[in-house]
Design a protein around this motif. Structure first.
Motif: not given
Length: 283
Positions: A201, A219, A254, A274
Motif C-alpha cells: 500500500s 492510500p 485501496t 485514498c
C-alpha cells in the motif's frame, strides 16, 4: 424510480454522488472523467452502481472464507444518512449496523459498527485539485472483530491495453484469476482478465498513454492494493457493462483483506482513505 444524484461544481471539477451506497459516481476534471461510470450502470437503487468508488465493507468479494454474500458486503447497496460536512468536505454520510439488519447477508456482520464516509477536494501545489476519500469504521460494541474494507476505485482510461501502473514493482501478489502467488516485476501492464491483490500500500500511478495523463492514488490506512479489469469475455456476460466498456477503466483499489483485514477493538475507530490527483503522462 431513478436515484437522485448529488452534484457539486467546483472550478475545474464536477462531482456526482448518491446516498445509495454513499457512492461517489463521477469526478470530471475539465470535462474529462477521472473516475469512470458505466453507461449501463443501474441507477434505480436495486443494484450496486457500476463505476465510481463503491465501498466494500465488512467483507471484500466473497469474504475471507469465500462463503460470504452478497459480494463486497452489505453497505454498498444500503441507503446512507447524510452527515454534516466538516472543513473542506463536500459530502459526508453515516451508516450503522442497525441500518442494515434486514439486508441480505446481515447475519454475517462480525459485530456492531458505525461508519462515516467523506469526500473532499483540495488544491495541489501544482494548481490541480486533489480528491480525498475517507472511511472511518468505529466499533461501539464490547468485542474485538476484524473487517475487510476496500475503496473500489474505477480509474477512467483511454485504453486499458495501453495503461502502465507504477509503484508495485517487487510487490508480492495473489493472482485470483489463476490462484497462484507471484512477485511483480516492473510496472503492471494488463493483457487479459486481471484480478490481483498486491501486498503493498503506497502511491500508485496509472500512466494512461491513450488518455494523455497519469492518475496517482495515495492510500492511507490499508496494507494492500487491488488491480482489477474483467476484460472482454467477462464484460460480455456482465449486464451493467457494455461490450467495449472494459477498455475504459482499470480498478486500483485501496484495500485491507484476508490476513491484512482491519482489527477493530471496542471503542476504536479505524480509518482507510485514498487521495487521487492527475499529472502529465510519464511524469
Amino acid at each position: 424510480m431513478s436515484l437522485t444524484p448529488r452534484v457539486h461544481d467546483d472550478g475545474r471539477s464536477r462531482l456526482m454522488a448518491y446516498d445509495h451506497g454513499a457512492h461517489l459516481a463521477t469526478w470530471e476534471l475539465d470535462g474529462e472523467p477521472v473516475l469512470w461510470l458505466s453507461e449501463a450502470a443501474v441507477l434505480d437503487g436495486s443494484h450496486a452502481i457500476r463505476g465510481g468508488v463503491p465501498i466494500c465493507f465488512p467483507w471484500f468479494a466473497d469474504g475471507p472464507d469465500g462463503e460470504h454474500s452478497p459480494s463486497h458486503g452489505v453497505v454498498r447497496t444500503a441507503v446512507w444518512r447524510p452527515a454534516t460536512a466538516q472543513g473542506e468536505e463536500i459530502w459526508a454520510w453515516e451508516l450503522s449496523h442497525t441500518d442494515v439488519v434486514s439486508a441480505p447477508g446481515a447475519d454475517q456482520i462480525p459485530g456492531p459498527f458505525h461508519l462515516r464516509y467523506a469526500v473532499r477536494l483540495s488544491p495541489s501545489g501544482a494548481g490541480r485539485p486533489v480528491l480525498h476519500l475517507e472511511l472511518q469504521a468505529h466499533n461501539p460494541g464490547p468485542s474485538t472483530y476484524e473487517v475487510e474494507v476496500a475503496l473500489h476505485t474505477y480509474v477512467a482510461v483511454g485504453d486499458v491495453e495501453q495503461v502502465q501502473i507504477e509503484g508495485l514493482d517487487t510487490a508480492d501478489y495473489l493472482d485470483k484469476v489463476t490462484g497462484s502467488r507471484r512477485r511483480q516485476e516492473g510496472p503492471v501492464r494488463l493483457t487479459g482478465e486481471t484480478d490481483r491483490v498486491y501486498e503493498r500500500s503506497g502511491p500508485v500511478r496509472v500512466q494512461d498513454h491513450a488518455g494523455g495523463r497519469a492518475v496517482e492514488l495515495s492510500p492511507r490506512g490499508a496494507a494492500q492494493t487491488v488491480v482489477w479489469n474483467p476484460w472482454a469475455e467477462q464484460a460480455a456476460t456482465t449486464s451493467d457493462l457494455t461490450d467495449e466498456s472494459w477498455r475504459r477503466f482499470v480498478c486500483v483499489e485501496t484495500a485491507a483483506t484476508k490476513e491484512q483485514a482491519l482489527t477493530v477493538t471496542p471503542g476504536q475507530t479505524r480509518t482507510l482513505g485514498c487521495s487521487l490527483s492527475t499529472h502529465p503522462v510519464g511524469r
